[in-house]
Write an enzyme that holds these catalytic residues in place. Structure first.
Site, PDB file in Angstrom:
ATOM      1  N   GLY A   1       0.829  -1.214   0.000  1.00  0.00           N
ATOM      2  CA  GLY A   1       0.000   0.000   0.000  1.00  0.00           C
ATOM      3  C   GLY A   1       0.859   1.259   0.000  1.00  0.00           C
TER       4      GLY A   1
ATOM      5  N   LEU B   1       1.640   3.569  -2.086  1.00  0.00           N
ATOM      6  CA  LEU B   1       1.281   4.838  -2.743  1.00  0.00           C
ATOM      7  C   LEU B   1       0.234   5.632  -1.955  1.00  0.00           C
ATOM      8  CD1 LEU B   1       1.241   3.663  -6.451  1.00  0.00           C
ATOM      9  CD2 LEU B   1       2.805   5.320  -5.438  1.00  0.00           C
ATOM     10  N   GLY B   2      -0.125   5.156  -0.771  1.00  0.00           N
ATOM     11  CA  GLY B   2      -1.143   5.828   0.022  1.00  0.00           C
ATOM     12  C   GLY B   2      -0.584   7.000   0.805  1.00  0.00           C
TER      13      GLY B   2
ATOM     14  N   ASP C   1       2.218  -1.653  -4.534  1.00  0.00           N
ATOM     15  CA  ASP C   1       0.830  -1.188  -4.417  1.00  0.00           C
ATOM     16  C   ASP C   1       0.004  -1.901  -5.480  1.00  0.00           C
ATOM     17  OD1 ASP C   1      -0.385   1.613  -2.895  1.00  0.00           O
ATOM     18  OD2 ASP C   1      -1.638   0.683  -4.444  1.00  0.00           O
TER      19      ASP C   1
ATOM     20  N   ASP D   1      -1.165  -6.987  -5.366  1.00  0.00           N
ATOM     21  CA  ASP D   1      -2.453  -7.051  -4.671  1.00  0.00           C
ATOM     22  C   ASP D   1      -2.227  -7.911  -3.425  1.00  0.00           C
ATOM     23  OD1 ASP D   1      -4.940  -7.676  -3.703  1.00  0.00           O
ATOM     24  OD2 ASP D   1      -5.827  -8.091  -5.673  1.00  0.00           O
TER      25      ASP D   1
ATOM     26  N   TYR E   1     -14.343  -1.239  10.027  1.00  0.00           N
ATOM     27  CA  TYR E   1     -12.931  -0.866  10.141  1.00  0.00           C
ATOM     28  C   TYR E   1     -12.411  -1.179  11.549  1.00  0.00           C
ATOM     29  CZ  TYR E   1      -8.830   2.311   9.842  1.00  0.00           C
ATOM     30  OH  TYR E   1      -7.572   2.865   9.841  1.00  0.00           O
TER      31      TYR E   1
HETATM   32  P1  NAD Z   1      -4.477   5.064   1.973  1.00  0.00           P
HETATM   33  O1  NAD Z   1      -5.899   4.755   1.740  1.00  0.00           O
HETATM   34  O2  NAD Z   1      -3.989   6.444   1.738  1.00  0.00           O
HETATM   35  O3  NAD Z   1      -3.559   4.067   1.131  1.00  0.00           O
HETATM   36  C1  NAD Z   1      -3.807   2.692   1.040  1.00  0.00           C
HETATM   37  C2  NAD Z   1      -3.055   2.155  -0.151  1.00  0.00           C
HETATM   38  O4  NAD Z   1      -3.346   0.761  -0.243  1.00  0.00           O
HETATM   39  C3  NAD Z   1      -3.466   2.804  -1.477  1.00  0.00           C
HETATM   40  O5  NAD Z   1      -2.323   3.281  -2.171  1.00  0.00           O
HETATM   41  C4  NAD Z   1      -4.161   1.679  -2.246  1.00  0.00           C
HETATM   42  O6  NAD Z   1      -3.915   1.722  -3.640  1.00  0.00           O
HETATM   43  C5  NAD Z   1      -3.515   0.460  -1.619  1.00  0.00           C
HETATM   44  N1  NAD Z   1      -4.348  -0.744  -1.757  1.00  0.00           N
HETATM   45  C6  NAD Z   1      -5.691  -0.852  -1.713  1.00  0.00           C
HETATM   46  N2  NAD Z   1      -6.071  -2.122  -1.927  1.00  0.00           N
HETATM   47  C7  NAD Z   1      -4.935  -2.835  -2.102  1.00  0.00           C
HETATM   48  C8  NAD Z   1      -4.654  -4.203  -2.370  1.00  0.00           C
HETATM   49  N3  NAD Z   1      -5.635  -5.105  -2.503  1.00  0.00           N
HETATM   50  N4  NAD Z   1      -3.366  -4.583  -2.509  1.00  0.00           N
HETATM   51  C9  NAD Z   1      -2.365  -3.683  -2.384  1.00  0.00           C
HETATM   52  N5  NAD Z   1      -2.559  -2.372  -2.139  1.00  0.00           N
HETATM   53  C10 NAD Z   1      -3.836  -1.963  -1.999  1.00  0.00           C
HETATM   54  O7  NAD Z   1      -4.145   4.604   3.483  1.00  0.00           O
HETATM   55  P2  NAD Z   1      -3.096   5.221   4.514  1.00  0.00           P
HETATM   56  O8  NAD Z   1      -3.719   6.422   5.126  1.00  0.00           O
HETATM   57  O9  NAD Z   1      -1.756   5.317   3.913  1.00  0.00           O
HETATM   58  O10 NAD Z   1      -3.146   4.089   5.645  1.00  0.00           O
HETATM   59  C11 NAD Z   1      -2.233   3.024   5.714  1.00  0.00           C
HETATM   60  C12 NAD Z   1      -2.530   2.217   6.955  1.00  0.00           C
HETATM   61  O11 NAD Z   1      -2.517   3.071   8.106  1.00  0.00           O
HETATM   62  C13 NAD Z   1      -3.900   1.528   6.953  1.00  0.00           C
HETATM   63  O12 NAD Z   1      -3.788   0.282   7.616  1.00  0.00           O
HETATM   64  C14 NAD Z   1      -4.751   2.456   7.787  1.00  0.00           C
HETATM   65  O13 NAD Z   1      -5.816   1.776   8.385  1.00  0.00           O
HETATM   66  C15 NAD Z   1      -3.745   2.932   8.809  1.00  0.00           C
HETATM   67  N6  NAD Z   1      -4.135   4.192   9.435  1.00  0.00           N
HETATM   68  C16 NAD Z   1      -4.137   5.354   8.712  1.00  0.00           C
HETATM   69  C17 NAD Z   1      -4.525   6.528   9.317  1.00  0.00           C
HETATM   70  C18 NAD Z   1      -4.539   7.833   8.574  1.00  0.00           C
HETATM   71  O14 NAD Z   1      -4.985   8.850   9.130  1.00  0.00           O
HETATM   72  N7  NAD Z   1      -4.049   7.888   7.345  1.00  0.00           N
HETATM   73  C19 NAD Z   1      -4.913   6.531  10.681  1.00  0.00           C
HETATM   74  C20 NAD Z   1      -4.923   5.318  11.367  1.00  0.00           C
HETATM   75  C21 NAD Z   1      -4.513   4.164  10.745  1.00  0.00           C
END
Ligand code: NAD
Length: 315
Positions: free
Chosen positions: A8, A10-11, A34, A52, A141
């Site tokens: 993941g 690119l998130g 990603d 994936d 979630y």
């Molecule tokens: P995000 O939604 O910005 O990024 C998630 C990434 O996962 C995306 O780039 C997407 O393309 C990729 N993805 C989706 N389905 C996929 C799959 N099947 N295989 C591979 N990649 C896939 O999320 P984020 O904010 O970077 O969060 C990352 C982690 O941190 C998550 O577990 C989230 O629950 C946790 N988290 C985030 C926050 C926050 O505020 N951002 C807060 C608490 C926890």
């Protein structure tokens, strides 16, 4: 950590974490993956693979080919989107995690995955929420995050896998937009302040939630992963936070920099219901004691930096 696989990547978190990890551990030592590709610099500045996380064979093949010793598992569906698509959320959030844990067990990797303040629920004490307390979330979630915490602890106790995690609050950043969480308003408000001078919040006045600036979140991941294992009484997952704020508090901090900023409200009942089930402020004492967690940015310092970074990017 020496050779690190990030899912993941690119998130919101991964796109910044990979850059920082490559600075510290070397570009070739951080394999970004990603589901999708993009023009983001992390797809060019070091190894990048399409992956994936629900495909266990593909994940194993990449982890083995690059001889990774650390897995940082970020791919997930976030709180608001998970509530809209609960079955997809279960399959991705639990299936992906299970695959990542199994591969780490087979290859003997150190393991990190984030949990969230969403792992708490309506029965959890809302103020100064303890590290160890009631976790009965009422969102998909949250159910995923509690199950994930338990599963990671299980792998530690059953197999001795070095699993570590953080319960992140809402993360605020300017590089990559957030991906469908309940606290996304706290990022949008800064973009809107710079571009329009006003913002309409979908979260109600007086809804206090924990937040943290991305640089502190990245440091927390690295500090926890580098911490001496023998000091860790907890593993999955540590409460971490930098501030507890509501929309009015953020707006007031923005007005210190941009007088005249206007905040109004059009509350979204779905996301408000999720926010209402979360704590107002969590207690990060265990993280401070066990591995020296500290956050450098408070609301004022974060607001100054967010606004100046976003204004610069506008020019
Ligand atoms: P995000 O939604 O910005 O990024 C998630 C990434 O996962 C995306 O780039 C997407 O393309 C990729 N993805 C989706 N389905 C996929 C799959 N099947 N295989 C591979 N990649 C896939 O999320 P984020 O904010 O970077 O969060 C990352 C982690 O941190 C998550 O577990 C989230 O629950 C946790 N988290 C985030 C926050 C926050 O505020 N951002 C807060 C608490 C926890």
């Amino acid at each position: 950590m020496n050779k690190i696989l990030v899912t993941g990547a690119l998130g919101q978190i991964g796109s910044e974490l990979v850059v920082k990890l490559r600075e510290i551990y070397g570009a070739d030592h951080v394999i970004a993956t990603d589901l999708r590709s993009s023009a983001h610099e992390i797809t060019r500045s070091g190894p990048f693979e399409l992956l994936d996380v629900t495909n266990d064979k593909a994940m194993f093949e990449i982890a083995k080919r690059y001889e990774v010793d650390t897995v940082i598992h970020l791919a997930a569906l976030l709180s608001a989107t998970a509530e809209e698509k609960p079955l997809l959320a279960w399959n991705l959030n639990m299936g992906g995690l299970m695959n990542a844990l199994e591969i780490s067990r087979e290859l003997g990797c150190q393991f990190f995955t984030p949990s969230s303040i969403g792992s708490f629920g309506p029965l959890t004490p809302k103020d100064n929420t303890p590290q160890d307390t009631i976790q009965r979330p009422n969102t998909m979630y949250g159910v995923n995050k509690v199950s994930g915490e338990l599963l990671c602890d299980y792998y530690f106790h059953k197999y001795g896998l070095d699993t570590r995690g953080l319960r992140f609050p809402g993360l605020i950043s300017y590089m990559t937009p957030p991906g469908g969480g309940t606290t996304d308003y706290a990022v949008e408000i800064y973009y809107a302040a710079v571009t329009a001078g006003r913002y309409t919040s979908y979260i109600a006045k007086d809804s206090n939630m924990d937040m943290m600036y991305m640089p502190d979140a990245l440091n927390a991941i690295i500090d926890l992963m580098e911490a001496d294992s023998s000091r860790l009484m907890h593993r999955n997952s540590f409460n971490v936070t930098a501030m507890s704020v509501d929309p009015e508090a953020i707006a007031a901090a923005i007005r210190d920099e941009l007088p005249g900023f206007i905040l109004d409200y059009d509350v979204d009942p779905k996301r408000q219901a999720i926010a209402d089930s979360w704590p107002h402020s969590i207690d990060a004492t265990a993280a401070k004691i066990e591995w020296g967690f500290h956050a450098r940015y408070d609301l004022k310092a974060m607001t100054k930096d967010m606004l100046s970074q976003l204004s610069e990017r506008q020019m």
